[in-house]
Each structure stands twice: as C-alpha cells, then as structure tokens.
Scaffold this active site. Sequence first.
Site, mmCIF file in Angstrom:
data_model
loop_
_atom_site.group_PDB
_atom_site.id
_atom_site.type_symbol
_atom_site.label_atom_id
_atom_site.label_comp_id
_atom_site.label_asym_id
_atom_site.label_seq_id
_atom_site.Cartn_x
_atom_site.Cartn_y
_atom_site.Cartn_z
ATOM 1 C CB THR A 1 -0.921 -0.016 1.236
ATOM 2 O OG1 THR A 1 -1.796 -1.129 1.121
ATOM 3 C CG2 THR A 1 -1.734 1.261 1.359
ATOM 4 C CE1 TYR B 1 -5.730 0.753 0.421
ATOM 5 C CE2 TYR B 1 -4.056 -0.270 -0.959
ATOM 6 C CZ TYR B 1 -4.701 -0.151 0.258
ATOM 7 O OH TYR B 1 -4.311 -0.938 1.320
ATOM 8 C CB THR C 1 0.345 -3.642 6.231
ATOM 9 O OG1 THR C 1 -0.876 -3.870 5.508
ATOM 10 C CG2 THR C 1 0.752 -2.184 6.151
ATOM 11 C CG ASP C 2 -2.127 -7.908 3.696
ATOM 12 O OD1 ASP C 2 -2.744 -8.258 2.675
ATOM 13 O OD2 ASP C 2 -2.522 -7.009 4.466
ATOM 14 C CE LYS D 1 -2.954 -5.067 7.984
ATOM 15 N NZ LYS D 1 -2.967 -5.230 6.491
ATOM 16 C CD GLU E 1 -5.872 -27.115 27.520
ATOM 17 O OE1 GLU E 1 -5.602 -25.920 27.311
ATOM 18 O OE2 GLU E 1 -6.935 -27.661 27.177
#
Length: 356
Positions: free
Chosen positions: A39, A53, A119-120, A192, A313
Amino acid sequence: MGKQSFKHWIGALAAAMLLAGSAFAQQKPNVVILATGGTIAGAGADVANSATYQSAKVPVDKLIAGIPQLANVANVRGEQVFQLGSESIRNEDLLTLGKRVSALVKQNDVDGVVITHGTDTTEETAYFLNLVVKTEKPIVVVASMRPGTAMSADGMLNLYNAVSVAGSKDAHGKGTLVVMNDTIHSGRDVSKMINIRPEAFQSPWGPLGMIVEGKNYWFRKLDKRHTTNSEFDIDQIDALPLVEIAYAGGNVNDTAYRAFANAGAKAIIHAAPGNGSVAKTLVPVLQELRGKGLQIIRSTHVNAGGFVLRNAEQPDDKYDWIVAHDLNPQKARILASVALTKTNDSKELQRVFWEY
Ligand code: DGL
C-alpha cells in the site's frame, strides 16, 4: 620555522580542522531503500479512498521523489526488488530480498537498509530478516495503511521515520525493526493486529521505542537471538523447506493436515484456539503424521499475545510435538522453515523455538 610562519601554520591547521569538522558533521548516513510493493506504493482514485486502492503501483524512485525531506536525514538511493501485494510474496521472494539485504550491509558505503513492504506480511519478512541477516546495521521494514493518494496518508511520515532510524547509530545491533505510526517495533514481536487503521501494528510485549521528528527514544531491547547472534545465515540458505499452517477451531477435520502432508510439507503449524489446543479427533491424525516424519508445531491464533506451553493440555513429550512459544502461526511458519534448513531433530527444533 619563524614565529610568524608558525602562527600562519597553526591558523591554517585550525581552519582545515573546522572545515573537516563541518564536512564530517554534514556527512549524512547512506541508506538504501529496497522497494517490494504494498500500500505504501499504492494509489487510489480519490483522496477520500483510504481503503479502496490498488497496491504495488508506485515505483521506488517516485516514492523517494515524493519526500524531498529524506535528503535532510540521509543520502538515499532506491532499488525495486519486486512490486507485489505482500500477500503474494513467496519463499523465493524472501530469499531474493534477504540475499540483497545481506550483500548491501556488507558494503562500507551502506549504513542502513529500509524495505518498503505491504502490511499483510510485514511481520513475516521482518522476522525472517531478523533470523538470517548477519549484521549490526539497521534493517528497517516500513509500510503504510493508507495509499499516498489518500487524505492523512501515513506512508510519507512512516518512510521518513524509517530512513531516519536506518541511518541512526543508536539503532545498531537491535535486530530487524519495523517502523510504523511513530513507533519502532522489533521485527520479531510485531504483528498486524488491526487491518484498517494507522495503529495497526502492535507488539504483545511492547515496542522497542518511538521516533519523533527524527529523534529515536528507546525503551527496551529484544532478548531473543537475532542477526549476528543467530545460527542461521541467508548466505548459506538457497531454499526454504515447505511448512504449512492448518487453521483449527470447532468442528475441525483432518482434511487440510493430510493434504499438506501429501503435498510434501516438512512441518505443519497447528494454528489453534487457546493453548494450541488439539481436538480429540485430531490427536491420532497428528500422531500418525508425526510417525511419518512430519514435524507437528502447536501454535495459537489468540492474537493479543499467545503463549503455548509444553505438556500443558497435550503430552508433547510423549507425542514428540513442538510448541511455538509466543509466536503466532505465521511467524512460527517462518522460524520452522528457517530452522529446518539446519535440522529435523524435534528437540533441536524446540530449542530454536525457545531461543528465537
Ligand atoms: N495487499 C496488501 C499488502 O500488500 C495491502 C495492505 C497494505 O500494504 O497495507 O500487504
């Protein structure tokens, strides 16, 4: 030498030192920006489009030209490594990027490296570089939540801050960093956590510092092994073993686990609720896949600070499974893939998960 000429000599020496001093003071750090897309290189149709966008459109030279103030903090040049939405970055791309960073930081005329990124998967790339690039020099990954065409776009200031940090002497030896929203995160811890606001990136155990108007304020250091203290070296890695993530919740079935095993995965990250919980119907399947040589790594998709404990567990010792400690599934995949380049011993892999 007569008295007069001695005075002239001293005067000339003082002038030369002043000149040298001022030139030295003006000598700015050399920072290379490696652009990969995202981006921060995105463009929308209207200033009101903060979320609509196209990402990975603007080339690195235009990004740099758009912020003339970069020249005040560093001598900057750019390289376009690739132009991708970061969700499309593959292991081969990580290797290409890592090897380029490794080559650049070896150069005496490079003081720091900035990577512009989507950013992903910023958190995956930043963690990967933290594990495999052997340097004390700052490596800073930067992104943006809004395209540069939008009102209150965050990319310009994020990139300006990232270049400033990358050129900072006090950013040396801190591991790979992620600079977003005036905050300096460790590439190891950051994730993120929100997918639509500038404060998207959070570190469960807290950021390392902040940057305000070009000055860094540090609050903590990363305790985990990284960069020059890592046993992994990008220059020795030419392929990353396949590690897959299986997302588990209620009504979980074994379909994905068996498909991943059949596709040649060397490890499966069990991305589970809570403490990496395993449904009782899935336990025998994971035991069977472990018996066939696949590594089973329990992680949690609890997203604000997960922490998977061994033998809580699930009897991990008995099943010879591994726990991902506090790493989220996507970071666990990165570490498992890097670690498998050196060992397939489950006890050694568990050590790696405690130390990195
Ligand atoms: N396609 C997403 C990426 O490249 C856009 C998100 C962003 O960069 O903020 O990660």
